[in-house]
Scaffold this active site. Structure first.
Site, PDB file in Angstrom:
ATOM      1  N   GLU A  97      45.666 114.651  64.167  1.00 16.15           N
ATOM      2  CA  GLU A  97      46.257 113.850  63.084  1.00 16.15           C
ATOM      3  C   GLU A  97      46.262 112.379  63.478  1.00 16.15           C
ATOM      4  O   GLU A  97      46.486 112.033  64.641  1.00 16.15           O
ATOM      5  CB  GLU A  97      47.688 114.335  62.817  1.00 16.15           C
ATOM      6  CG  GLU A  97      48.370 113.675  61.647  1.00 16.15           C
ATOM      7  CD  GLU A  97      49.725 114.315  61.344  1.00 16.15           C
ATOM      8  OE1 GLU A  97      50.558 113.647  60.710  1.00 16.15           O
ATOM      9  OE2 GLU A  97      49.957 115.485  61.750  1.00 16.15           O
ATOM     10  N   GLU A 101      52.624 105.858  58.459  1.00 17.78           N
ATOM     11  CA  GLU A 101      53.826 106.254  57.732  1.00 17.78           C
ATOM     12  C   GLU A 101      54.646 105.003  57.454  1.00 17.78           C
ATOM     13  O   GLU A 101      54.893 104.198  58.362  1.00 17.78           O
ATOM     14  CB  GLU A 101      54.656 107.266  58.529  1.00 17.78           C
ATOM     15  CG  GLU A 101      53.969 108.601  58.727  1.00 17.78           C
ATOM     16  CD  GLU A 101      54.879 109.626  59.387  1.00 17.78           C
ATOM     17  OE1 GLU A 101      55.910 109.219  59.972  1.00 17.78           O
ATOM     18  OE2 GLU A 101      54.569 110.824  59.312  1.00 17.78           O
ATOM     19  N   ASP A 190      67.182 112.072  56.516  1.00 19.54           N
ATOM     20  CA  ASP A 190      67.848 112.549  57.732  1.00 19.54           C
ATOM     21  C   ASP A 190      67.381 111.794  58.966  1.00 19.54           C
ATOM     22  O   ASP A 190      67.994 111.914  60.032  1.00 19.54           O
ATOM     23  CB  ASP A 190      67.622 114.054  57.911  1.00 19.54           C
ATOM     24  CG  ASP A 190      66.152 114.436  57.962  1.00 19.54           C
ATOM     25  OD1 ASP A 190      65.329 113.697  57.388  1.00 19.54           O
ATOM     26  OD2 ASP A 190      65.825 115.475  58.555  1.00 19.54           O
TER      27      ASP A 190
END
Length: 284
Positions: A97, A101, A190
């Site tokens: 990967e 982000e 979170d």
């Protein structure tokens, strides 16, 4: 400070040509129950997030090495708790990967751009940046260049990170598994904003990110074969992204970004690695 430097664009005769982007042809929306939409005859794609669900899409093609670019306009206003992504990923439990982000923040606070590289399911190679512009006001171009020698992350043509192939030192490098391009908008309150202290304000929903200008110059993987049969042999294709590296000017631009806008680098986090920094950090 104005950014005028653009990395050279290289073309290769043995790759898919970077024709005009069309989302109807090139991607498929994979989740979100209608929250992802293709508009303007395939020229624009939007993802949205509300309290029930986010949304996402993926490229129809798989690649084993490529240069993938996307113009993105991120969620404006209070985006705390949201994460917008653009990444390459292979399937399976030992996946490869390469990540962009974008971690949202409270109104007036800058986004955090998080980058990472995974090989065989192992990551822990994070670098994070603040951007030198407002990524919600206009479209900006984010590019992943992945060839057998290196991975280069660029923003509007300016390199911000280079991850070199240092397998000779024992450092894993993604080179054997074909990957698709993915993008998503989802809730991660979170952890995403100040370690999860700032939660998503659902009164501001739906949150929307916009996409255009998807470009793919790549070795397409189909039926177990690559459209670039010699791509894994380093140095076999000159004058293209398959052998592209950073020249001295590009290295200077990257160092400028890292000096002024990098906020986290795993290679300087001695507390995280009490037994010693990763080998690629010591060789850099």
């Amino acid at each position: 400070m104005a950014i005028t430097y653009l990395l050279p664009l290289f073309l290769s005769l043995i790759i898919t040509s970077s024709v005009s982007a069309n989302f109807q042809r090139d991607v498929e929306i994979t989740w979100g129950d209608g929250r992802g939409q293709i508009k303007n005859n395939g020229e624009l794609l939007t993802l949205s997030l509300d309290k029930s669900s986010g949304s996402g899409f993926q490229s129809k093609n798989e690649y084993l090495f490529g240069k993938v670019s996307m113009q993105m306009k991120l969620v404006p206003g209070n985006s705390a708790g949201t994460v917008t992504t653009l990444y390459l990923k292979s399937p399976g439990t030992t996946w490869d990967e390469i990540d962009f982000e974008f971690l949202g923040n409270s109104s007036g606070e800058p986004y955090t751009l998080h980058t990472n590289v995974y090989t065989q399911g192992k990551g822990d190679k994070e670098q994070q940046f603040k951007l030198w512009f407002d990524p919600t006001a206009n479209f900006h171009t984010y590019t992943i260049l992945w060839n057998p020698q290196r991975i280069i992350f660029t923003v509007d043509g300016t390199p911000i990170r280079e991850f070199k192939n240092m397998e000779s030192l024992g450092t894993l490098f993604p080179k054997n598994k074909p990957m698709r391009m993915y993008s998503s908008l989802w809730n991660a309150d979170d952890w995403a904003t100040r370690g999860g202290l700032v939660k998503t304000d659902w009164s501001k929903a739906p949150f929307t990110a916009s996409y255009r200008g998807f470009q793919q110059e790549a070795c397409v993987w189909s039926n177990g074969k690559s459209s670039c049969p010699n791509a894994s042999k380093q140095g076999t294709t000159t004058g293209s992204w398959l052998s592209q590296e950073l020249d001295s000017t590009a290295q200077q631009r990257m160092r400028w970004v890292q000096r002024n806008y990098m906020i986290y680098n795993y290679c300087t986090d001695a507390k995280r690695f009490p037994q010693g920094l990763p080998k690629e950090c010591l060789a850099a």
